[in-house]
Design a protein around this motif. Sequence first.
Motif, PDB file in Angstrom:
ATOM      1  N   VAL A 288       7.810   2.896   5.389  1.00 45.35           N
ATOM      2  CA  VAL A 288       8.866   3.726   4.930  1.00 45.35           C
ATOM      3  C   VAL A 288       8.380   5.094   4.527  1.00 45.35           C
ATOM      4  CG1 VAL A 288       8.576   3.121   2.580  1.00 45.35           C
ATOM      5  CG2 VAL A 288      10.940   3.644   3.353  1.00 45.35           C
TER       6      VAL A 288
ATOM      7  N   TRP B  37       9.873   8.967   3.114  1.00 50.32           N
ATOM      8  CA  TRP B  37      11.032   9.559   2.336  1.00 50.32           C
ATOM      9  C   TRP B  37      10.484  10.914   1.941  1.00 50.32           C
ATOM     10  CZ3 TRP B  37       7.590   5.874   0.143  1.00 50.32           C
ATOM     11  CH2 TRP B  37       7.210   6.300  -1.077  1.00 50.32           C
TER      12      TRP B  37
ATOM     13  N   ARG C  51      14.813  11.113  -0.511  1.00 53.39           N
ATOM     14  CA  ARG C  51      15.621  10.604   0.305  1.00 53.39           C
ATOM     15  C   ARG C  51      15.074  10.086   1.618  1.00 53.39           C
ATOM     16  NH1 ARG C  51      19.392  15.377   3.695  1.00 53.39           N
ATOM     17  NH2 ARG C  51      19.857  14.131   5.812  1.00 53.39           N
ATOM     18  N   THR C  52      15.362   8.966   1.713  1.00 48.83           N
ATOM     19  CA  THR C  52      14.553   7.845   2.802  1.00 48.83           C
ATOM     20  C   THR C  52      14.963   8.446   4.156  1.00 48.83           C
ATOM     21  OG1 THR C  52      15.175   5.951   1.364  1.00 48.83           O
ATOM     22  CG2 THR C  52      14.638   5.705   3.680  1.00 48.83           C
TER      23      THR C  52
ATOM     24  N   VAL D 237      12.910   3.595   7.615  1.00 48.02           N
ATOM     25  CA  VAL D 237      12.298   2.361   7.015  1.00 48.02           C
ATOM     26  C   VAL D 237      12.161   1.211   8.140  1.00 48.02           C
ATOM     27  CG1 VAL D 237      14.580   1.859   5.992  1.00 48.02           C
ATOM     28  CG2 VAL D 237      12.589   0.476   5.264  1.00 48.02           C
TER      29      VAL D 237
ATOM     30  N   TRP E 143       8.376   3.254  -3.132  1.00 50.10           N
ATOM     31  CA  TRP E 143       9.571   3.527  -2.543  1.00 50.10           C
ATOM     32  C   TRP E 143      10.654   2.754  -3.039  1.00 50.10           C
ATOM     33  CZ3 TRP E 143      12.480  -0.035   0.667  1.00 50.10           C
ATOM     34  CH2 TRP E 143      13.594   0.573   1.275  1.00 50.10           C
ATOM     35  N   TRP E 144      10.486   1.649  -3.496  1.00 51.81           N
ATOM     36  CA  TRP E 144      11.476   0.539  -3.955  1.00 51.81           C
ATOM     37  C   TRP E 144      11.962   1.258  -5.387  1.00 51.81           C
ATOM     38  CZ3 TRP E 144      14.128  -3.038  -2.028  1.00 51.81           C
ATOM     39  CH2 TRP E 144      15.051  -3.774  -2.912  1.00 51.81           C
TER      40      TRP E 144
ATOM     41  N   GLY F 161      14.750   2.703  -3.041  1.00 49.30           N
ATOM     42  CA  GLY F 161      15.024   1.758  -2.140  1.00 49.30           C
ATOM     43  C   GLY F 161      15.850   0.723  -2.416  1.00 49.30           C
TER      44      GLY F 161
ATOM     45  N   LEU G 284      18.597   4.984   9.942  1.00 49.07           N
ATOM     46  CA  LEU G 284      17.162   4.816   9.041  1.00 49.07           C
ATOM     47  C   LEU G 284      16.322   3.716   9.275  1.00 49.07           C
ATOM     48  CD1 LEU G 284      18.697   6.031   5.606  1.00 49.07           C
ATOM     49  CD2 LEU G 284      17.369   7.523   7.088  1.00 49.07           C
ATOM     50  N   SER G 285      16.791   2.607   9.584  1.00 46.40           N
ATOM     51  CA  SER G 285      16.098   1.457   9.641  1.00 46.40           C
ATOM     52  C   SER G 285      15.831   1.074  11.028  1.00 46.40           C
ATOM     53  CB  SER G 285      16.849   0.243   8.559  1.00 46.40           C
ATOM     54  OG  SER G 285      18.233   0.163   9.351  1.00 46.40           O
TER      55      SER G 285
END
Lengths: 167, 291
Positions: A49, A51, A61-62, A65, A87-88, A92, A102-103
């Motif tokens: 990930v 960010w 801001r991610t 991921v 990140w979590w 996240g 994003l993902s």
Amino acid sequence: MTTSKVMPALSLMAPALVAGTMAAPAAAATVSITIPRVNVAEYHRPYVVGWLEPAAGGAARTVFVWYDVKKAGRESGTKWLADLRTWWRKGGRSMQLPADGLSGATRAPGTYQVPLPANLAPGDYVLKVEAARETGGRELVSVPISVPVKKGGSASGSSELGAVTVR
Amino acid sequence: MRRNHILIASAAVAAVLASPASAHRQWLLPSTTTVAGTDEYVTVDAAVSNDLFYPDHFPMSPDQVTVWAPDGSVGKLENPATGRYRSTFDVKIDKPGTWKIGTQRSGVMGTFKVNGEEWRLGGRGRPMGAPGAGGPGAQGGAPARRVENVADIPANATDVKLVETLAANYIYVTADAPTKTVFTATGKGLEIEPITHPDELVSNEEGQFRFLVDGKPAAGVKVTVVPGSKKYREAEQAQELTTGADGVLHVKWPVAGMYWINASAADAKPSEKRASERRMSYTATVEVVAP
């Protein structure tokens, strides 16, 4: 975290797509991430990930991921997102995933380019990239940058991540 | 919820409640404190032992354990089992937010005299009926002059010395973003109000918790903070800390890992009228991650 939920906020959406379809503004910067080859008996592609955190503090801001997006059923791919522990905590855990733009799926060892969001407010940021690998380690790499990006920056991990370069 | 429940003391609980100085520590150990999504289970070990979190003494009974969901509902224990040294159970974490899992116990224990003979209230062993209701202590010869309820203390008892005990022992598990509903103070006994959330502790950041007694910040509460896995290093690294004037405890974490936090306080404000003292303890196991 299920796939059926409606996207929570536009701000999370598709900076990469926006940057890709519009004429790239002069300020648009790209981060390249190297996932190293790890010579172990049991290898799984890492969850990775990236960010941005304002250097002066503020919401993360991610940017991207990469996780096992397709794994569904009793143990879906989102289960291990918490292993990206920094990140979590930084946000996240409040996101709905998957999130458009994003993902994405996990990546094999190699170097990948991801555009930074084109609509970042000017200022100082720290780009953080975190990787966690099943039956492997976890690593966090930080690259301080200024937006608009003129100089760029680079840092390198030593185990789960190779070079992380913004330019 | 087993408040107002006179302590049916298993040896384990008695060890913790009756003698706070005893090194036997009652603990709950969750498999994790943080899960992604609401399809996950935590599996919990529960035991009483000296070393954390190394079960080698007594299991804690899963029957004592309650599950509080973030929305205020009561959750469910699944697959409880009691082994020689530790018990285990599972909890399905099927709602987002922070869950509280653990025990809340209260009781009254102490001694009194009838016709010069000393009797006990609470404590170990089986009650032998009220004094005068049969030959107390006649069978066996062990110290069996014991009653279970305050109401069983006869009117002619003298030297009544009773202590009210309140003991809480919790773990906290969070699905997705943490919430604080399970920390809402009841205003009774020793509680914590998180300044740093117990499910977002990091080894390079100070942990801060405000301790409350009857809902008010409690200064001078003694708190022991012990990291697990002492076996794999030289020192136990236990810290004996005290809350400040504002009731706040500041904790620095020497290593990442699971920590056992045990706070105790005493005052002369028991809710049981015949008791003269109130002893309160608050215990939690928290997870401190590496940065």
